[in-house]
Enzyme design. Structure first.
Site, PDB file in Angstrom:
ATOM      1  N   ASN A 162      38.583  41.481  39.246  1.00 27.56           N
ATOM      2  CA  ASN A 162      37.534  42.281  40.235  1.00 27.56           C
ATOM      3  C   ASN A 162      37.108  43.351  40.297  1.00 27.56           C
ATOM      4  OD1 ASN A 162      40.048  43.153  40.907  1.00 27.56           O
ATOM      5  ND2 ASN A 162      39.669  43.113  43.109  1.00 27.56           N
ATOM      6  N   PRO A 186      43.738  41.910  29.772  1.00 25.96           N
ATOM      7  CA  PRO A 186      42.820  41.747  31.019  1.00 25.96           C
ATOM      8  C   PRO A 186      42.697  40.405  31.598  1.00 25.96           C
ATOM      9  CG  PRO A 186      41.547  41.826  29.136  1.00 25.96           C
ATOM     10  CD  PRO A 186      43.065  41.968  28.605  1.00 25.96           C
ATOM     11  N   ALA A 187      41.988  40.148  32.640  1.00 30.41           N
ATOM     12  CA  ALA A 187      41.951  38.752  33.357  1.00 30.41           C
ATOM     13  C   ALA A 187      41.159  37.963  32.403  1.00 30.41           C
ATOM     14  CB  ALA A 187      41.212  38.876  34.687  1.00 30.41           C
ATOM     15  N   GLY A 238      46.957  42.587  41.033  1.00 32.56           N
ATOM     16  CA  GLY A 238      46.479  41.029  41.349  1.00 32.56           C
ATOM     17  C   GLY A 238      47.237  40.820  42.388  1.00 32.56           C
ATOM     18  N   GLU A 260      50.221  46.552  42.539  1.00 31.62           N
ATOM     19  CA  GLU A 260      49.215  46.747  43.344  1.00 31.62           C
ATOM     20  C   GLU A 260      48.550  45.436  43.570  1.00 31.62           C
ATOM     21  OE1 GLU A 260      48.981  50.872  43.500  1.00 31.62           O
ATOM     22  OE2 GLU A 260      48.187  49.362  44.630  1.00 31.62           O
ATOM     23  N   LEU A 261      49.106  44.800  44.718  1.00 35.76           N
ATOM     24  CA  LEU A 261      49.052  43.409  45.153  1.00 35.76           C
ATOM     25  C   LEU A 261      48.127  43.085  46.199  1.00 35.76           C
ATOM     26  CD1 LEU A 261      52.817  42.540  44.873  1.00 35.76           C
ATOM     27  CD2 LEU A 261      51.084  42.762  43.404  1.00 35.76           C
ATOM     28  N   GLU A 391      44.516  36.163  52.713  1.00 35.28           N
ATOM     29  CA  GLU A 391      43.406  37.262  52.572  1.00 35.28           C
ATOM     30  C   GLU A 391      42.289  36.205  51.932  1.00 35.28           C
ATOM     31  OE1 GLU A 391      44.642  39.050  48.701  1.00 35.28           O
ATOM     32  OE2 GLU A 391      43.695  40.874  49.341  1.00 35.28           O
TER      33      GLU A 391
END
Ligand SMILES: NC(=O)C1=CN([C@@H]2O[C@H](COP(=O)(O)OP(=O)(O)OC[C@H]3O[C@@H](n4cnc5c(N)ncnc54)[C@H](OP(=O)(O)O)[C@@H]3O)[C@@H](O)[C@H]2O)C=CC1
Ligand SMILES: O=C(O)[C@H](O)CS(=O)(=O)O
Length: 492
Positions: A162, A186-187, A238, A260-261, A391
């Site tokens: 994102n 990376p994603a 993620g 960082e979730l 979420e």
């Protein structure tokens, strides 16, 4: 019609190879993975499908590069990071074009992210020169107690789609500034932005092995990054689900872990709020990146006294948002990243409506088709519904009604997440009381935008561990060493 590559001022930024040990390499078996434009489904290109062997090679190269990198003076590392920062600004348009193509966010927003990403490199180029130690007054005679901070070692980063640039530089900035090399995976959806950052790092003169970008299957590469004992630290951004898994995979080798979730941000509108300001804050907090940020408002709690007025104004503003291909001027919302994301938004809406919620605007797939979904506002949502517990990660604003401060604080804190939270009030007593009572790592008060490079970004509870950005952000890449220097008595 121009191809994607032809649209770039510097087409050499678009790489279909990985940057590993200072070389641009394909996978050893030639395997590749397609990268597509989420707005059109068009294949933008292919990147190497690397595996465990290439990952080990990247880690070994980072380990070999570490001694020389840590031996540089902080100001020497800083100078190289400043050059990387300058190149990111110089190529901001191309980086934004690449980002919009593979992630979908509007070009203006993508360029904003490039500047945001560059700000972390700039910030930690400076912070790296302020890694201070201390001398502790000795409890004994003839000795000095000294504390120094040292780089933790080879670092790994696994980053989401994102924010394809900022989530990398928010990790690589402090790591490299502290004297650590970093291997980034990376994603799969957004590798080209990461590889373009590697092109610029190489051009900046950052030595081979210090900054690596490797693409391929997340589980295979992740298993090596988390299991290899040469890696001393993992930073992950993620979902909480994957963060939990990676933390467990790091346990056998006792790695430092920053996570960082996921989030489930409450956005509270008190009766004394400036409603127009609250609506503007709601638009940013909810619809930035089309609702695909971990700090997006996920639940809107509106006091009964202002519920109808806020709902009407928010609905009007949301209905006016322009959706389309991110390359189209004036577009404010792009596509969602994939079909799975669309299905999650749809399922939250369907369950809420089935339970009695009302659609005030949006509520269905956009006429543009693909992964475009109408920005949606729901009224009369119940706290027991999925949208209150999960979420959404999409353009859905569910409105909940509340009647007292105590009630809304209880509702806002009733979640396993604790990343971002927001509220609007102009009563100074309420501001301090509510700010203290919210169980979150970050609180936006009369603002919907809290992210920057100077403040500590991170969550509590199951939203993660550690802080990124700010002067706190470099601590996660350092270890404290205590030296007890004895034998200082005058020789007899
Ligand atoms: N706190 C924060 O700052 C942020 C939190 N998030 C949260 O992440 C979620 C959405 O983002 P999303 O990217 O789907 O999250 P995911 O957790 O699915 O993916 C994040 C990254 O992890 C990789 N990954 C997934 N599974 C594994 C695995 N088993 N081993 C190693 N790597 C793995 C993914 O690679 P691949 O996709 O190629 O498999 C991707 O690069 C939301 O919950 C959102 O809140 C997202 C961004 C920021
Ligand atoms: O990935 C995210 O959602 C980012 O952490 C959000 S922010 O830092 O750009 O606000």
């Amino acid at each position: 019609m121009q191809t994607f590559r032809e649209s770039l001022k510097d087409p050499t930024l678009l790489r279909e190879q990985c940057y590993l040990a200072g070389e641009w390499l394909s996978a050893s078996d030639g395997a590749t993975i397609e990268v597509t434009d989420p707005a059109t489904g068009v294949v933008l290109g292919r990147v190497p499908d690397m595996g465990a062997a290439e990952t080990r090679r990247a880690i070994d190269a980072a380990s070999a590069a570490w001694p020389a990198w840590r031996a540089l003076m902080a100001r020497e590392r800083s100078a190289l990071l400043e050059r990387w920062h300058g190149l990111m600004l110089e190529h901001a348009d191309d980086l934004a074009t690449i980002m919009t193509a593979e992630q979908g966010k509007p070009l203006l927003e993508a360029r904003g992210e490039v500047l945001y990403a560059a700000s972390f490199i700039k910030w930690f180029a400076e912070e790296g020169k302020r890694v201070y130690g201390e001398v502790i007054p000795s409890p004994g005679q003839h000795q000095q107690l000294v504390v120094v901070k040292e780089p933790v070692g080879v670092c790994a980063a696994i980053t989401p789609w994102n924010f394809p640039a900022a989530m990398i530089t928010r990790k690589a900035g402090p790591a490299l500034a502290a004297g650590c090399p970093m291997v980034v995976r990376p994603a799969g959806e957004t590798p080209f932005t990461a590889l373009a950052l590697a092109v610029l790092a190489e051009r900046a003169g950052i030595p081979p092995g210090v900054f690596t970008v490797i693409t391929g299957g997340s589980r295979v590469i992740g298993a090596e990054l988390t299991g290899n004992p040469l890696v001393r630290k993992l930073s992950f951004t993620g979902s909480t689900e994957v963060g939990r898994l990676l933390m467990a995979q790091c346990a056998p080798t006792i790695k430092k872990v920053s996570l960082e979730l996921g989030g489930n941000a409450p956005f509270i509108v008190f009766p004394d709020a400036d409603l127009d300001a609250a609506v503007q804050g709601a638009l940013i907090a909810k619809f930035r990146n089309n609702g695909q940020t971990c700090v997006c408002a996920n639940r809107f709690y509106v006091h009964d006294a202002v519920y109808d007025a806020f709902a009407a104004r928010l609905t009007q503003a949301v209905a006016a948002l322009q959706m389309g291909n991110g390359t189209t001027p004036g577009v404010q919302l792009g596509p969602l990243i994939d079909g799975r994301a669309v299905e999650k938004v749809e399922s939250h809406i369907a369950e809420a409506v089935q339970g009695g919620a009302r659609i005030l605007t949006g509520g269905r797939r956009h006429a543009l088709g693909g992964t475009f979904f109408e920005p949606t506002v729901l009224a009369d949502v119940d706290p027991g519904m999925r949208v209150a517990r999960e979420e959404t990660f999409g353009p859905l604003a569910p409105l909940f009604r509340f009647h007292s401060d105590d009630e809304v604080i209880r509702l806002a804190n009733d979640t396993e997440f604790g990343l971002a939270s927001y509220f609007y009030s102009r009563d100074i007593g309420r501001v301090w009381r509510v700010g203290a009572a919210l169980e979150y790592g970050m609180v936006g008060i009369n603002t919907g935008l809290i992210s920057n490079e100077v403040a500590p970004f991170g969550g509590v509870k199951q939203s993660g561990l550690g802080r990124e950005g700010s002067h706190y952000g470099i601590d996660d890449y350092l270890v404290v060493k205590y030296m007890c220097m004895g034998g200082l008595e005058v020789p007899s």
